[in-house]
Design a protein around this motif. Sequence first.
Motif, PDB file in Angstrom:
ATOM      1  N   LEU A 118       3.484 -48.761   8.447  1.00 31.51           N
ATOM      2  CA  LEU A 118       2.032 -48.536   9.123  1.00 31.51           C
ATOM      3  C   LEU A 118       1.094 -47.771   8.563  1.00 31.51           C
ATOM      4  CD1 LEU A 118       2.856 -48.875  13.041  1.00 31.51           C
ATOM      5  CD2 LEU A 118       1.201 -50.536  11.801  1.00 31.51           C
ATOM      6  N   VAL A 119       1.769 -46.471   7.966  1.00 29.42           N
ATOM      7  CA  VAL A 119       1.135 -45.542   7.310  1.00 29.42           C
ATOM      8  C   VAL A 119       0.621 -46.192   5.871  1.00 29.42           C
ATOM      9  CG1 VAL A 119       1.354 -43.367   6.079  1.00 29.42           C
ATOM     10  CG2 VAL A 119       2.040 -43.398   8.049  1.00 29.42           C
ATOM     11  N   ALA A 120       1.517 -46.958   5.260  1.00 33.29           N
ATOM     12  CA  ALA A 120       1.198 -47.538   3.918  1.00 33.29           C
ATOM     13  C   ALA A 120       0.078 -48.702   4.156  1.00 33.29           C
ATOM     14  CB  ALA A 120       2.529 -48.383   3.299  1.00 33.29           C
ATOM     15  N   VAL A 121       0.067 -49.484   5.027  1.00 33.37           N
ATOM     16  CA  VAL A 121      -1.023 -50.561   5.135  1.00 33.37           C
ATOM     17  C   VAL A 121      -2.418 -49.904   5.413  1.00 33.37           C
ATOM     18  CG1 VAL A 121       0.879 -52.361   5.334  1.00 33.37           C
ATOM     19  CG2 VAL A 121      -0.280 -51.548   7.540  1.00 33.37           C
ATOM     20  N   SER A 122      -2.085 -48.614   6.173  1.00 36.12           N
ATOM     21  CA  SER A 122      -3.523 -48.171   6.767  1.00 36.12           C
ATOM     22  C   SER A 122      -4.190 -47.541   5.571  1.00 36.12           C
ATOM     23  CB  SER A 122      -3.134 -47.172   7.961  1.00 36.12           C
ATOM     24  OG  SER A 122      -2.345 -45.852   7.256  1.00 36.12           O
ATOM     25  N   ARG A 123      -3.509 -47.156   4.593  1.00 38.66           N
ATOM     26  CA  ARG A 123      -3.754 -46.444   3.123  1.00 38.66           C
ATOM     27  C   ARG A 123      -4.308 -47.880   2.392  1.00 38.66           C
ATOM     28  NH1 ARG A 123      -3.315 -43.041   6.299  1.00 38.66           N
ATOM     29  NH2 ARG A 123      -2.583 -41.022   6.022  1.00 38.66           N
ATOM     30  N   ARG A 124      -3.488 -48.758   2.190  1.00 35.85           N
ATOM     31  CA  ARG A 124      -3.942 -49.803   1.370  1.00 35.85           C
ATOM     32  C   ARG A 124      -3.262 -51.228   1.809  1.00 35.85           C
ATOM     33  NH1 ARG A 124      -5.920 -49.488  -4.029  1.00 35.85           N
ATOM     34  NH2 ARG A 124      -4.769 -47.665  -4.335  1.00 35.85           N
ATOM     35  N   GLY A 125      -4.220 -51.949   2.377  1.00 37.37           N
ATOM     36  CA  GLY A 125      -3.921 -53.246   3.409  1.00 37.37           C
ATOM     37  C   GLY A 125      -3.280 -54.019   2.523  1.00 37.37           C
ATOM     38  N   ARG A 126      -3.514 -54.307   1.151  1.00 36.86           N
ATOM     39  CA  ARG A 126      -2.624 -55.088   0.457  1.00 36.86           C
ATOM     40  C   ARG A 126      -1.095 -54.935   0.068  1.00 36.86           C
ATOM     41  NH1 ARG A 126      -5.546 -58.961  -2.493  1.00 36.86           N
ATOM     42  NH2 ARG A 126      -4.477 -59.167  -3.938  1.00 36.86           N
ATOM     43  N   ALA A 127      -0.616 -53.449   0.808  1.00 36.96           N
ATOM     44  CA  ALA A 127       0.659 -53.149   0.689  1.00 36.96           C
ATOM     45  C   ALA A 127       1.475 -53.951   1.473  1.00 36.96           C
ATOM     46  CB  ALA A 127       0.876 -51.831   0.968  1.00 36.96           C
ATOM     47  N   LEU A 128       0.887 -54.816   2.346  1.00 37.80           N
ATOM     48  CA  LEU A 128       1.566 -55.748   3.332  1.00 37.80           C
ATOM     49  C   LEU A 128       2.444 -56.556   2.499  1.00 37.80           C
ATOM     50  CD1 LEU A 128       1.762 -56.650   6.339  1.00 37.80           C
ATOM     51  CD2 LEU A 128      -0.019 -58.265   5.841  1.00 37.80           C
TER      52      LEU A 128
ATOM     53  N   ALA B 152      13.195 -40.809   3.564  1.00 40.54           N
ATOM     54  CA  ALA B 152      11.890 -41.430   4.203  1.00 40.54           C
ATOM     55  C   ALA B 152      11.034 -40.380   4.135  1.00 40.54           C
ATOM     56  CB  ALA B 152      12.285 -41.287   5.713  1.00 40.54           C
ATOM     57  N   ASP B 153      11.274 -38.970   3.829  1.00 35.80           N
ATOM     58  CA  ASP B 153      10.025 -37.933   3.570  1.00 35.80           C
ATOM     59  C   ASP B 153       9.494 -37.986   2.390  1.00 35.80           C
ATOM     60  OD1 ASP B 153      10.786 -36.685   6.041  1.00 35.80           O
ATOM     61  OD2 ASP B 153      12.172 -35.428   5.312  1.00 35.80           O
ATOM     62  N   VAL B 154      10.279 -38.497   1.245  1.00 42.59           N
ATOM     63  CA  VAL B 154       9.787 -38.749  -0.120  1.00 42.59           C
ATOM     64  C   VAL B 154       8.690 -39.970   0.055  1.00 42.59           C
ATOM     65  CG1 VAL B 154      10.146 -39.348  -2.471  1.00 42.59           C
ATOM     66  CG2 VAL B 154      11.606 -37.622  -1.486  1.00 42.59           C
ATOM     67  N   VAL B 155       9.282 -40.890   0.603  1.00 38.40           N
ATOM     68  CA  VAL B 155       8.335 -42.275   0.654  1.00 38.40           C
ATOM     69  C   VAL B 155       7.168 -41.764   1.458  1.00 38.40           C
ATOM     70  CG1 VAL B 155       8.552 -44.589   1.462  1.00 38.40           C
ATOM     71  CG2 VAL B 155      10.361 -43.621   0.160  1.00 38.40           C
ATOM     72  N   LEU B 156       7.430 -41.414   2.443  1.00 35.64           N
ATOM     73  CA  LEU B 156       6.208 -40.956   3.394  1.00 35.64           C
ATOM     74  C   LEU B 156       5.162 -40.262   2.476  1.00 35.64           C
ATOM     75  CD1 LEU B 156       4.772 -41.286   6.261  1.00 35.64           C
ATOM     76  CD2 LEU B 156       6.093 -39.097   6.792  1.00 35.64           C
ATOM     77  N   ALA B 157       5.393 -39.168   2.017  1.00 35.06           N
ATOM     78  CA  ALA B 157       4.912 -38.576   1.043  1.00 35.06           C
ATOM     79  C   ALA B 157       3.811 -39.343   0.119  1.00 35.06           C
ATOM     80  CB  ALA B 157       5.298 -37.385   0.378  1.00 35.06           C
ATOM     81  N   ALA B 158       4.525 -40.174  -0.365  1.00 30.27           N
ATOM     82  CA  ALA B 158       4.136 -41.303  -1.506  1.00 30.27           C
ATOM     83  C   ALA B 158       3.028 -42.141  -0.916  1.00 30.27           C
ATOM     84  CB  ALA B 158       5.180 -41.890  -2.175  1.00 30.27           C
ATOM     85  N   VAL B 159       3.380 -42.952   0.153  1.00 27.16           N
ATOM     86  CA  VAL B 159       2.477 -43.785   1.106  1.00 27.16           C
ATOM     87  C   VAL B 159       1.361 -43.471   1.636  1.00 27.16           C
ATOM     88  CG1 VAL B 159       4.391 -45.469   0.954  1.00 27.16           C
ATOM     89  CG2 VAL B 159       3.880 -44.029   3.178  1.00 27.16           C
ATOM     90  N   ARG B 160       1.515 -41.932   1.789  1.00 30.07           N
ATOM     91  CA  ARG B 160       0.220 -41.384   2.432  1.00 30.07           C
ATOM     92  C   ARG B 160      -0.898 -41.230   1.298  1.00 30.07           C
ATOM     93  NH1 ARG B 160       3.000 -36.574   6.047  1.00 30.07           N
ATOM     94  NH2 ARG B 160       3.011 -37.712   8.260  1.00 30.07           N
ATOM     95  N   LEU B 161      -0.322 -41.261   0.060  1.00 25.45           N
ATOM     96  CA  LEU B 161      -1.179 -41.006  -1.008  1.00 25.45           C
ATOM     97  C   LEU B 161      -1.832 -42.223  -1.648  1.00 25.45           C
ATOM     98  CD1 LEU B 161       0.778 -38.200  -3.234  1.00 25.45           C
ATOM     99  CD2 LEU B 161      -1.476 -37.910  -1.905  1.00 25.45           C
ATOM    100  N   ASP B 162      -0.859 -43.326  -1.493  1.00 27.00           N
ATOM    101  CA  ASP B 162      -1.102 -44.695  -1.916  1.00 27.00           C
ATOM    102  C   ASP B 162      -0.119 -45.566  -1.243  1.00 27.00           C
ATOM    103  OD1 ASP B 162      -1.814 -46.949  -3.234  1.00 27.00           O
ATOM    104  OD2 ASP B 162      -1.867 -46.064  -5.253  1.00 27.00           O
TER     105      ASP B 162
END
Length: 344
Positions: free
Chosen positions: A185-195, A156-166
């Motif tokens: 929620l972090v991922a889609v707030s950075r890139r909506g189409r990550a939905l 989770a920590d690795v993925v969180l660091a990644a989705v915060r960037l993109d």
Amino acid sequence: AEPVVALAAVRRDGLALRFALGVARCDADVAFAACRQNGMALQFAPADIRCIRKVVRAAVIQNGAALCFAATELKGDWTLVSVAARRCFCCSWQSFFATEAVRRDRHIVLTVIKQDWRALAFVAEELRDDRGLLQVAMSGSALALEFASDSARADADVVLAAVRLDGDALQHAQPCLRERRDLVLVAVSRRGRALQFVAENLRDDSDVVTTAVKQDRSALRFASPRLKRNAEVLRLAAARSWASLFADPEVAEDRDVALGAVRLNPRVLALLSESLRNDPEVLAAAADHQESSLLGAILQAPRGLLVSVGRLLGAGLGPPEASEAPAGGDCASSRGSACGTGGG
């Protein structure tokens, strides 16, 4: 005389350096000649010789894989690494990392991924699990997560660091983490189409979908059918105008979005794809909202289509859920232009 004899020998066969003794073995000119003849001779040179850039450069020009025998500080020299890569015929990094010794050498790998994160795909498995190397690679692009080990992609920590960037990096996370609401929620707030990479149950989560749509209105097409027809979500997606929402060809082809939109503003019908403008259920939904304003358009439809629309209206076709039915204010405001938002 030893260096002279050794020099003559290594010029014929660089690997003869292994048999050199005493002064000849420690002679930089002998090592240089040996490495020019066969780059892999570098492995037989003493440690102080492997620190000499000229000798190492000669070795990697002859054989890029010789870099793994260089002193640690020279493995971090990007110029030498790039020379070695070219000698391995590297259009990609695959050839460069074909040798196991190079593939497992952390210093070389670190130097390479600082320049090109894509090289992570070709390094040893244990290095693709190295959190320090992953951090460096993801600083180049969060999409480097694709080449991380399975365990790292489930961290989770690795993925969180990644989705915060993109937010798009979410696509490379293990499925169990694509169900984690906080990460999503972090991922889609950075890139909506990550939905589109989110677990199916979270595509029906109003908070997740509204967060995505706020970031990119075209993310609406990845929401659940229920939320595509939701009045609040639709108004948010069309905050600028209905026209801007349906300018995305894929949204304009989405039947669930169309059904929800025409119930809010029947004039949206003009913005839909031809196939949806001729869809009996879509026409019926629009006409059911405000029949008189669409009468002219509906009467121009083919006779078979008119019959289908009539049957649907006669059956009392309405919104899919009572909670999503447009309020009276929407009906009144829908007399406006299709380019307006919500009630248009």
